[in-house]
Design an enzyme around this catalytic site. Sequence first.
Site, PDB file in Angstrom:
ATOM      1  N   PRO A 174       1.366   6.465  -7.950  1.00  0.00           N
ATOM      2  CG  PRO A 174       2.432   8.514  -8.270  1.00  0.00           C
ATOM      3  CD  PRO A 174       1.091   7.896  -8.094  1.00  0.00           C
ATOM      4  CB  CYS A 211      26.443 -13.201  10.015  1.00  0.00           C
ATOM      5  SG  CYS A 211      27.553 -14.562  10.129  1.00  0.00           S
TER       6      CYS A 211
HETATM    7  C1  LIG Z   1      -1.340  -1.612  -6.723  1.00  0.00           C
HETATM    8  C2  LIG Z   1      -0.087  -0.838  -6.742  1.00  0.00           C
HETATM    9  N1  LIG Z   1      -0.160   0.481  -6.990  1.00  0.00           N
HETATM   10  C3  LIG Z   1       0.953   1.251  -7.010  1.00  0.00           C
HETATM   11  C4  LIG Z   1       2.197   0.714  -6.789  1.00  0.00           C
HETATM   12  C5  LIG Z   1       3.374   1.627  -6.816  1.00  0.00           C
HETATM   13  O1  LIG Z   1       4.320   1.296  -7.735  1.00  0.00           O
HETATM   14  P1  LIG Z   1       5.541   2.295  -7.968  1.00  0.00           P
HETATM   15  O2  LIG Z   1       6.201   2.490  -6.670  1.00  0.00           O
HETATM   16  O3  LIG Z   1       6.394   1.635  -8.959  1.00  0.00           O
HETATM   17  O4  LIG Z   1       4.958   3.580  -8.488  1.00  0.00           O
HETATM   18  C6  LIG Z   1       2.331  -0.662  -6.544  1.00  0.00           C
HETATM   19  C7  LIG Z   1       3.653  -1.280  -6.350  1.00  0.00           C
HETATM   20  O5  LIG Z   1       4.030  -2.224  -6.989  1.00  0.00           O
HETATM   21  C8  LIG Z   1       1.157  -1.451  -6.526  1.00  0.00           C
HETATM   22  O6  LIG Z   1       1.218  -2.762  -6.285  1.00  0.00           O
END
Ligand SMILES: Cc1ncc(COP(=O)(O)O)c(C=O)c1O
Length: 406
Positions: free
Chosen positions: A255, A326
């Site tokens: 994440p 702007c």
């Molecule tokens: C390969 C990969 N892993 C993890 C993430 C993390 O995603 P998120 O911030 O939604 O958990 C992303 C983001 O799109 C990603 O491209």
Amino acid sequence: MPISHLVERFGTPTYVYDESKILDCVGDLRRFDVIRYAQKACSNIAILDLMRRHGVLVDAVSAGEIHRALTAGYTAGSQPPAIVYTADIFDHDAIRLVVEYGLHVNVGSPDMIDQLGEVAPGTNITLRINPGFGHGHSQKTNTGGEHSKHGIWHTQLEECLRRADHHGLGVTGLHMHIGSGCDLEHLAQVCAAMENAAMTAGRGVVSISAGGGLPIPYRPGETRVGLDGYFQLWDATRQRLENAFGHAVTLEIEPGRYLVAESGYLLAEIRAVKQTGDNLFYLLDAGFNNLARPILYGAYHPMSVAPRDGDARRRLQDVVVGGPLCESGDIFTQEEGGYVVRRQLPAATVGDWLVIECAGAYGFVMSSNYNAKPLAAEVLVRQGAANLIRARQTYADLMRGECIPE
Ligand SMILES: Cc1ncc(COP(=O)(O)O)c(C=O)c1O
């Protein structure tokens, strides 16, 4: 911590991150064997250092992110790999760094297999599979399905396994990330796709990654997702694979947003309050150069007004909140498609502060110097103390590297 103190010390616009909130979110995910932070969400080295010290591994999508991870103290060579390079291409810098530090690669395109095989035959890789479907809080953050450029298309898995074999690369794991800000229903569908893919890849698979995508509540009334059921689904998938393969399979989660979004606040000062027709505008000293999510996705961020005089009883009114740029799209209260909407906020005057909340993920990292605006400062609040973790850019920084030809 009183906003007046932060503003006095650091000025505006400034990003402030609450360390304890990040650690709470890390704690929510401890049941996964590996939490791998997708640093694209917020890659300040102080945040990476925090993650590292709390046992969170890291993902890098570019040579720059590899440098950040190394600078924050992540080292190559450990198992599971502390740094994984996940991308759909190698640029020249990235492949050079991957080879120099022996970094693990999570391959997102068949060409990457040949490119890595030529310079680092015999290494182990994981494959990022596009399962043929995706989801996200916006179509622009959907990273699965045939309109997405991400990952190896699921029907090409066998061909990619042959390519890897040809170069003597071992495929030790599979990864699926179908989008950012997904709902759990779509995320749950990934388990079955992963199981299929892993059965195709076979016994060499010792790790599976559920990717990122976990949503957080941005709007009033939205609640945090319950992670118990989600973990159980992945754990059951992992166990079925362990039974089929007869060996342990590591379960990763990757994440970005979930770990940092709610920790971050963008502090800005209201510099103009003006009426145009029916609309009352609060114009801030922060714009989409600081926080691009509203103009990019029509993203909603909670906001609050911090009156300079501390008066908490101001009446509410409908306002449009915009920035200094702007550019007509420089509006924080907009919906996808650029439609300007109003938000109920306390009455404010010039000099009051406005705090944009849930701004820790995909906030500072998407900043730009548009309109020659210096990048904001970043501050980390740790145990009640505010620490500057990035100085505001100076005007000299703005022009660094530019020159006028003779
Ligand atoms: C390969 C990969 N892993 C993890 C993430 C993390 O995603 P998120 O911030 O939604 O958990 C992303 C983001 O799109 C990603 O491209």
